[in-house]
Design a protein around this motif. Structure first.
Motif, PDB file in Angstrom:
ATOM      1  N   THR A   1      -0.162   5.200   4.519  1.00 33.48           N
ATOM      2  CA  THR A   1      -0.199   6.143   3.406  1.00 33.48           C
ATOM      3  C   THR A   1       0.568   7.415   3.753  1.00 33.48           C
ATOM      4  O   THR A   1       1.302   7.956   2.924  1.00 33.48           O
ATOM      5  CB  THR A   1      -1.656   6.471   3.041  1.00 33.48           C
ATOM      6  OG1 THR A   1      -2.331   5.249   2.726  1.00 33.48           O
ATOM      7  CG2 THR A   1      -1.752   7.405   1.864  1.00 33.48           C
TER       8      THR A   1
ATOM      9  N   LEU B   1       0.830  -1.201   0.000  1.00 29.75           N
ATOM     10  CA  LEU B   1       0.000   0.000   0.000  1.00 29.75           C
ATOM     11  C   LEU B   1       0.865   1.252   0.000  1.00 29.75           C
ATOM     12  O   LEU B   1       0.594   2.201  -0.740  1.00 29.75           O
ATOM     13  CB  LEU B   1      -0.944   0.014   1.202  1.00 29.75           C
ATOM     14  CG  LEU B   1      -1.768   1.304   1.355  1.00 29.75           C
ATOM     15  CD1 LEU B   1      -2.642   1.555   0.133  1.00 29.75           C
ATOM     16  CD2 LEU B   1      -2.581   1.261   2.634  1.00 29.75           C
TER      17      LEU B   1
ATOM     18  N   HIS C   1      -4.387  -2.979  -2.857  1.00 29.14           N
ATOM     19  CA  HIS C   1      -3.624  -3.232  -1.636  1.00 29.14           C
ATOM     20  C   HIS C   1      -4.337  -2.742  -0.380  1.00 29.14           C
ATOM     21  O   HIS C   1      -4.121  -3.294   0.703  1.00 29.14           O
ATOM     22  CB  HIS C   1      -2.205  -2.679  -1.765  1.00 29.14           C
ATOM     23  CG  HIS C   1      -1.416  -3.428  -2.798  1.00 29.14           C
ATOM     24  ND1 HIS C   1      -1.126  -4.776  -2.671  1.00 29.14           N
ATOM     25  CD2 HIS C   1      -0.913  -3.048  -3.994  1.00 29.14           C
ATOM     26  CE1 HIS C   1      -0.458  -5.164  -3.741  1.00 29.14           C
ATOM     27  NE2 HIS C   1      -0.322  -4.150  -4.554  1.00 29.14           N
ATOM     28  N   ARG C   2      -5.225  -1.752  -0.501  1.00 26.07           N
ATOM     29  CA  ARG C   2      -6.074  -1.379   0.638  1.00 26.07           C
ATOM     30  C   ARG C   2      -7.006  -2.549   0.989  1.00 26.07           C
ATOM     31  O   ARG C   2      -7.164  -2.902   2.152  1.00 26.07           O
ATOM     32  CB  ARG C   2      -6.903  -0.132   0.347  1.00 26.07           C
ATOM     33  CG  ARG C   2      -6.129   1.172   0.441  1.00 26.07           C
ATOM     34  CD  ARG C   2      -7.032   2.364   0.184  1.00 26.07           C
ATOM     35  NE  ARG C   2      -8.069   2.510   1.201  1.00 26.07           N
ATOM     36  CZ  ARG C   2      -7.911   3.110   2.364  1.00 26.07           C
ATOM     37  NH1 ARG C   2      -6.754   3.664   2.674  1.00 26.07           N
ATOM     38  NH2 ARG C   2      -8.912   3.195   3.222  1.00 26.07           N
ATOM     39  N   GLU C   3      -7.606  -3.129  -0.039  1.00 21.12           N
ATOM     40  CA  GLU C   3      -8.499  -4.263   0.191  1.00 21.12           C
ATOM     41  C   GLU C   3      -7.727  -5.463   0.732  1.00 21.12           C
ATOM     42  O   GLU C   3      -8.208  -6.171   1.623  1.00 21.12           O
ATOM     43  CB  GLU C   3      -9.243  -4.618  -1.097  1.00 21.12           C
ATOM     44  CG  GLU C   3     -10.189  -3.531  -1.585  1.00 21.12           C
ATOM     45  CD  GLU C   3     -11.234  -3.145  -0.543  1.00 21.12           C
ATOM     46  OE1 GLU C   3     -11.887  -4.039   0.022  1.00 21.12           O
ATOM     47  OE2 GLU C   3     -11.398  -1.924  -0.306  1.00 21.12           O
TER      48      GLU C   3
ATOM     49  N   ALA D   1       0.747   3.964  -2.963  1.00 15.10           N
ATOM     50  CA  ALA D   1       0.397   5.358  -2.692  1.00 15.10           C
ATOM     51  C   ALA D   1       1.501   6.297  -3.189  1.00 15.10           C
ATOM     52  O   ALA D   1       1.211   7.330  -3.792  1.00 15.10           O
ATOM     53  CB  ALA D   1       0.157   5.560  -1.202  1.00 15.10           C
TER      54      ALA D   1
ATOM     55  N   GLU E   1      -8.529   1.213   9.526  1.00 11.57           N
ATOM     56  CA  GLU E   1      -8.505   2.443   8.728  1.00 11.57           C
ATOM     57  C   GLU E   1      -7.412   3.388   9.231  1.00 11.57           C
ATOM     58  O   GLU E   1      -6.746   4.054   8.446  1.00 11.57           O
ATOM     59  CB  GLU E   1      -9.875   3.141   8.759  1.00 11.57           C
ATOM     60  CG  GLU E   1     -10.939   2.436   7.960  1.00 11.57           C
ATOM     61  CD  GLU E   1     -10.661   2.388   6.460  1.00 11.57           C
ATOM     62  OE1 GLU E   1     -10.082   3.355   5.921  1.00 11.57           O
ATOM     63  OE2 GLU E   1     -11.025   1.385   5.825  1.00 11.57           O
TER      64      GLU E   1
ATOM     65  N   ALA F   1      -5.032  -5.323   2.535  1.00 15.03           N
ATOM     66  CA  ALA F   1      -4.703  -5.019   3.928  1.00 15.03           C
ATOM     67  C   ALA F   1      -5.906  -5.236   4.842  1.00 15.03           C
ATOM     68  O   ALA F   1      -5.767  -5.736   5.964  1.00 15.03           O
ATOM     69  CB  ALA F   1      -4.183  -3.584   4.041  1.00 15.03           C
ATOM     70  N   LYS F   2      -7.082  -4.883   4.360  1.00 20.72           N
ATOM     71  CA  LYS F   2      -8.289  -5.094   5.160  1.00 20.72           C
ATOM     72  C   LYS F   2      -8.516  -6.582   5.429  1.00 20.72           C
ATOM     73  O   LYS F   2      -9.009  -6.953   6.495  1.00 20.72           O
ATOM     74  CB  LYS F   2      -9.503  -4.474   4.466  1.00 20.72           C
ATOM     75  CG  LYS F   2      -9.487  -2.956   4.469  1.00 20.72           C
ATOM     76  CD  LYS F   2     -10.679  -2.429   3.681  1.00 20.72           C
ATOM     77  CE  LYS F   2     -10.612  -0.949   3.477  1.00 20.72           C
ATOM     78  NZ  LYS F   2     -11.744  -0.474   2.651  1.00 20.72           N
TER      79      LYS F   2
ATOM     80  N   LEU G   1      -4.184   2.058   7.898  1.00 20.50           N
ATOM     81  CA  LEU G   1      -4.096   2.343   6.465  1.00 20.50           C
ATOM     82  C   LEU G   1      -3.686   3.795   6.242  1.00 20.50           C
ATOM     83  O   LEU G   1      -2.836   4.083   5.390  1.00 20.50           O
ATOM     84  CB  LEU G   1      -5.436   2.067   5.774  1.00 20.50           C
ATOM     85  CG  LEU G   1      -5.846   0.604   5.661  1.00 20.50           C
ATOM     86  CD1 LEU G   1      -7.304   0.499   5.211  1.00 20.50           C
ATOM     87  CD2 LEU G   1      -4.943  -0.142   4.706  1.00 20.50           C
TER      88      LEU G   1
ATOM     89  N   VAL H   1      -3.408   1.084  -5.297  1.00 22.72           N
ATOM     90  CA  VAL H   1      -3.892   1.556  -4.000  1.00 22.72           C
ATOM     91  C   VAL H   1      -5.171   0.815  -3.633  1.00 22.72           C
ATOM     92  O   VAL H   1      -5.309   0.299  -2.522  1.00 22.72           O
ATOM     93  CB  VAL H   1      -4.124   3.088  -4.002  1.00 22.72           C
ATOM     94  CG1 VAL H   1      -4.934   3.527  -2.788  1.00 22.72           C
ATOM     95  CG2 VAL H   1      -2.791   3.834  -4.046  1.00 22.72           C
ATOM     96  N   HIS H   2      -6.100   0.738  -4.571  1.00 26.33           N
ATOM     97  CA  HIS H   2      -7.364   0.056  -4.286  1.00 26.33           C
ATOM     98  C   HIS H   2      -7.125  -1.405  -3.913  1.00 26.33           C
ATOM     99  O   HIS H   2      -7.634  -1.893  -2.901  1.00 26.33           O
ATOM    100  CB  HIS H   2      -8.310   0.152  -5.484  1.00 26.33           C
ATOM    101  CG  HIS H   2      -9.592  -0.564  -5.253  1.00 26.33           C
ATOM    102  ND1 HIS H   2     -10.589  -0.057  -4.442  1.00 26.33           N
ATOM    103  CD2 HIS H   2     -10.031  -1.766  -5.690  1.00 26.33           C
ATOM    104  CE1 HIS H   2     -11.581  -0.922  -4.389  1.00 26.33           C
ATOM    105  NE2 HIS H   2     -11.284  -1.962  -5.141  1.00 26.33           N
TER     106      HIS H   2
END
Length: 133
Positions: free
Chosen positions: A89, A56, A71-73, A60, A82, A75-76, A85, A68-69
């Protein structure tokens, strides 16, 4: 484009073969999947949570909305909050900021390395002192 065998393997890992894999040249397809599989999805020295945060941060810093999308998902899935995250970033932004300052100013790399060594030595001394208390 990936081979039929690789398509089957991707579907086993991801539940589908993402359409963007068709954008890869035939020569790069199977090899590219192998890198993702072996480094991102398989067991390595870094646990999945850390890998997701590193990915992420890199995404970023590169300003890649796709990465980004994803690797955010990712990571979740590893229960990254949040707040975490946002911190990952922000760390990526800080690294990019100072990199821009150093490069744009043409800072002396040898001096930077010398000063970094001195800082690390100082911190290690402080940690050793605190551990001895």
């Amino acid at each position: 484009m990936v081979s039929t065998q690789t398509e089957a393997e991707i579907e086993e890992y991801l539940g589908q073969v993402p359409s963007w894999l068709e954008l890869l040249s035939e020569a790069a397809g199977d090899h590219s999947w192998g890198i993702v599989r072996d480094l991102e999805l398989e067991e390595t020295e870094l646990p999945p949570r850390e890998k997701a945060l590193v990915a992420l941060g890199a995404a970023a810093a590169m300003n890649c909305p796709y990465c980004v999308h994803f690797h955010r998902e990712e990571a979740k899935l590893e229960d990254v909050t949040e707040t975490e995250l946002a911190e990952a970033t922000n760390l990526a932004a800080t690294v990019r900021y100072f990199s821009t300052v150093l490069h744009g100013s043409e800072a002396d790399l040898d001096e930077f390395k010398r000063e970094t060594s001195e800082i690390v030595e100082y911190i290690e001394e402080q940690q050793a002192t605190a551990a001895g208390d």
